[in-house]
Scaffold this motif. Sequence first.
Motif, PDB file in Angstrom:
ATOM      1  N   MET A 105      25.984  40.811  55.857  1.00  0.00           N
ATOM      2  CA  MET A 105      27.248  40.245  55.366  1.00  0.00           C
ATOM      3  C   MET A 105      28.426  41.006  55.961  1.00  0.00           C
ATOM      4  SD  MET A 105      28.231  39.680  51.367  1.00  0.00           S
ATOM      5  CE  MET A 105      26.675  38.908  50.944  1.00  0.00           C
ATOM      6  N   SER A 106      29.415  40.265  56.454  1.00  0.00           N
ATOM      7  CA  SER A 106      30.597  40.953  56.979  1.00  0.00           C
ATOM      8  C   SER A 106      31.481  41.385  55.807  1.00  0.00           C
ATOM      9  CB  SER A 106      31.389  40.022  57.902  1.00  0.00           C
ATOM     10  OG  SER A 106      31.992  38.979  57.159  1.00  0.00           O
ATOM     11  N   SER A 107      32.378  42.318  56.112  1.00  0.00           N
ATOM     12  CA  SER A 107      33.321  42.773  55.083  1.00  0.00           C
ATOM     13  C   SER A 107      34.120  41.583  54.566  1.00  0.00           C
ATOM     14  CB  SER A 107      34.250  43.825  55.717  1.00  0.00           C
ATOM     15  OG  SER A 107      35.335  44.079  54.867  1.00  0.00           O
ATOM     16  N   ASN A 108      34.528  40.720  55.484  1.00  0.00           N
ATOM     17  CA  ASN A 108      35.326  39.560  55.074  1.00  0.00           C
ATOM     18  C   ASN A 108      34.499  38.582  54.236  1.00  0.00           C
ATOM     19  OD1 ASN A 108      37.773  38.180  55.049  1.00  0.00           O
ATOM     20  ND2 ASN A 108      37.152  36.856  56.737  1.00  0.00           N
ATOM     21  N   GLY A 109      33.212  38.448  54.568  1.00  0.00           N
ATOM     22  CA  GLY A 109      32.335  37.561  53.802  1.00  0.00           C
ATOM     23  C   GLY A 109      32.189  38.044  52.357  1.00  0.00           C
ATOM     24  N   PHE A 110      32.039  39.361  52.171  1.00  0.00           N
ATOM     25  CA  PHE A 110      31.968  39.929  50.815  1.00  0.00           C
ATOM     26  C   PHE A 110      33.302  39.717  50.108  1.00  0.00           C
ATOM     27  CE2 PHE A 110      32.223  43.264  47.629  1.00  0.00           C
ATOM     28  CZ  PHE A 110      30.959  43.220  47.045  1.00  0.00           C
ATOM     29  N   ARG A 111      34.370  40.035  50.853  1.00  0.00           N
ATOM     30  CA  ARG A 111      35.703  40.012  50.228  1.00  0.00           C
ATOM     31  C   ARG A 111      36.105  38.604  49.798  1.00  0.00           C
ATOM     32  NH1 ARG A 111      38.517  41.816  54.186  1.00  0.00           N
ATOM     33  NH2 ARG A 111      38.248  44.001  53.651  1.00  0.00           N
ATOM     34  N   VAL A 112      35.732  37.586  50.606  1.00  0.00           N
ATOM     35  CA  VAL A 112      36.217  36.236  50.296  1.00  0.00           C
ATOM     36  C   VAL A 112      35.663  35.758  48.955  1.00  0.00           C
ATOM     37  CG1 VAL A 112      34.455  34.813  51.470  1.00  0.00           C
ATOM     38  CG2 VAL A 112      36.810  34.030  51.404  1.00  0.00           C
ATOM     39  N   VAL A 113      34.409  36.093  48.669  1.00  0.00           N
ATOM     40  CA  VAL A 113      33.818  35.660  47.394  1.00  0.00           C
ATOM     41  C   VAL A 113      34.404  36.460  46.228  1.00  0.00           C
ATOM     42  CG1 VAL A 113      31.654  35.543  46.077  1.00  0.00           C
ATOM     43  CG2 VAL A 113      31.745  34.702  48.431  1.00  0.00           C
ATOM     44  N   VAL A 114      34.580  37.766  46.434  1.00  0.00           N
ATOM     45  CA  VAL A 114      35.203  38.574  45.369  1.00  0.00           C
ATOM     46  C   VAL A 114      36.651  38.118  45.133  1.00  0.00           C
ATOM     47  CG1 VAL A 114      35.943  40.912  44.736  1.00  0.00           C
ATOM     48  CG2 VAL A 114      33.684  40.545  45.735  1.00  0.00           C
ATOM     49  N   ASP A 115      37.339  37.769  46.213  1.00  0.00           N
ATOM     50  CA  ASP A 115      38.736  37.311  46.070  1.00  0.00           C
ATOM     51  C   ASP A 115      38.816  36.009  45.283  1.00  0.00           C
ATOM     52  OD1 ASP A 115      40.058  39.368  47.238  1.00  0.00           O
ATOM     53  OD2 ASP A 115      40.394  38.378  49.167  1.00  0.00           O
ATOM     54  N   ILE A 116      37.915  35.076  45.565  1.00  0.00           N
ATOM     55  CA  ILE A 116      37.976  33.785  44.852  1.00  0.00           C
ATOM     56  C   ILE A 116      37.501  33.969  43.412  1.00  0.00           C
ATOM     57  CG2 ILE A 116      37.099  31.415  44.744  1.00  0.00           C
ATOM     58  CD1 ILE A 116      36.691  31.583  47.834  1.00  0.00           C
ATOM     59  N   ASP A 117      36.296  34.533  43.259  1.00  0.00           N
ATOM     60  CA  ASP A 117      35.661  34.544  41.938  1.00  0.00           C
ATOM     61  C   ASP A 117      36.309  35.559  40.986  1.00  0.00           C
ATOM     62  OD1 ASP A 117      33.933  33.042  43.550  1.00  0.00           O
ATOM     63  OD2 ASP A 117      32.130  33.768  42.562  1.00  0.00           O
TER      64      ASP A 117
END
Length: 274
Positions: A105-117
Motif C-alpha cells: 500500500m502506498s502512503s497515499n493509498g493509506f491516507r486516502v481511506v483514513v481521510d475519507i472515513d
Amino acid sequence: MQVNLDFTGRHIFVFGGTTGINFGIAQAFARQGASVTVASRKQENVDAAHQQLAQLGGPVLGVCADVRDFDAVGRAFAEAVERFGPVDVLISGAAGNFLCEAKDMSSNGFRVVVDIDLVGTFHVLRQAYGHLRKPGAAVINITAPQSFVPIRYQAHASAAKAGVDQLTRVLALEWGGDGIRINSISPGPIEGTEGFRRLMAPTEAERAAAQSSVPMQRFGTVDDIANLALFLASPYAGYISGALVPCDGGGALESVKVPLEAAGRAAAATGKPA
Ligand code: HXC
Ligand code: NAP
C-alpha cells in the motif's frame, strides 16, 4: 421489510447518502415522513438520489460536498439547515475502500481511506455540532467489523473505522449533556452494495462458504441496516449512547475474514484493484 416509526417533520441529514446502504437509510426515513438531506462528492449520484427520494413524496435536498473538505462540509450543513431547520438525525457514512496488503500500500493509498472515513467523519460531526437539535438529536456513524476484527488487506479501513468508533465513544461523553445521543452501526456484508462488490470473495464457492460462516446463514440486506438506524434514531432508543451496534447476523463473532482474504488473494494475484 421495514419497521414503521414516525419521523414526520424531522430533518435527517445523511452524509455519503446517495448510494448503497446510506441511500437505503435515507429512503427509509423519507418513507417515515422525514425531510431528507443527502450529500456526497459526485453530482450524478446526488442528482439520482434526489430524484428517487423526491418520488417518495417528502421534502428532499441534495448537496455536493467532499467530506475531506472541511469548509465544503460546513456549507452543506448551512444550506440544509436554511432549508429544513436544525438536524434531528445525522448519519455519517461516507467511506472508501479497496483490498491491498499493507506491504504493497502506498502512503497515499493509506491516507486516502483514513481521510475519507476518519478525518471525513470528524469534519461531518464537527461541522454538524452547531446545527444539531439540542436536546434530542441522534447521530449515527456507519463503521464496519474491521474496526474490532483485524482483517488482512484492510489496514487502512480497519485503522480508520476503529478511529470512527472511538470518536463515537468520546463524543457520547462530550455531547451527552447537550441531549445528543451518538452511536455506531457496524454492518456485516450487505448484498447488492459497492462494499460487498469490492470486498466479497470472487468465486461462487467462496461466497457460499462465506455465507455459511455467518451464524444466521445469510448475508445482510440494506433494510436490515435501515431498520436499525430508524430504531437508534427513535425515542425507543432514548437511553442508548456511545454504543457500537453490530448488524451482521453474528458474523463478527465468527469472522468475515474468509471472503475478504479470498478476494484479497485474487486481487494480489492479478495485480488488479479489487
Ligand atoms: C491499491 C489503490 C487502489 C487499489 C486506489 N489506490 N485504489 N491502491 N489498490 N485497488 C491508491 C491509488 O493508487 C492512490 O495512491 C490512492 O489510493 C488514492 O487513489 P485515488 O483514486 O486518487 O483516490 P480517490 O479518487 O480520492 O478515490 C478514493 C478511493 C475510491 C477510496 C480510492 O475507491 C473511492 O472513491 N471509493 C468510494 C466508494 C467505495 O469505496 N465504496 C465502498 C465502501 S465499503 P498513489 O500512491 O498511487 O497516489 C467499506 C467497507 C465495507 O468502506 C466493509 C465490508 C465488511
Ligand atoms: P457506497 O455505495 O460506495 O457508499 C459510500 C457513499 O459515500 C457514497 O454515497 C459515496 O458517494 C460517498 N462518498 C465516498 N467518498 C466520499 C467523499 N470523499 N465525500 C463525500 N461522500 C463520499 O458503499 P456501501 O457499501 O453502501 O457502504 C456504505 C457504508 O457502509 C460505508 O461507511 C461502509 O464503510 C459501510 N459498510 C459497508 C458494508 C457493505 O457490506 N457494503 C459493510 C460494512 C460497512 P460519492 O461517490 O458520490 O461521493
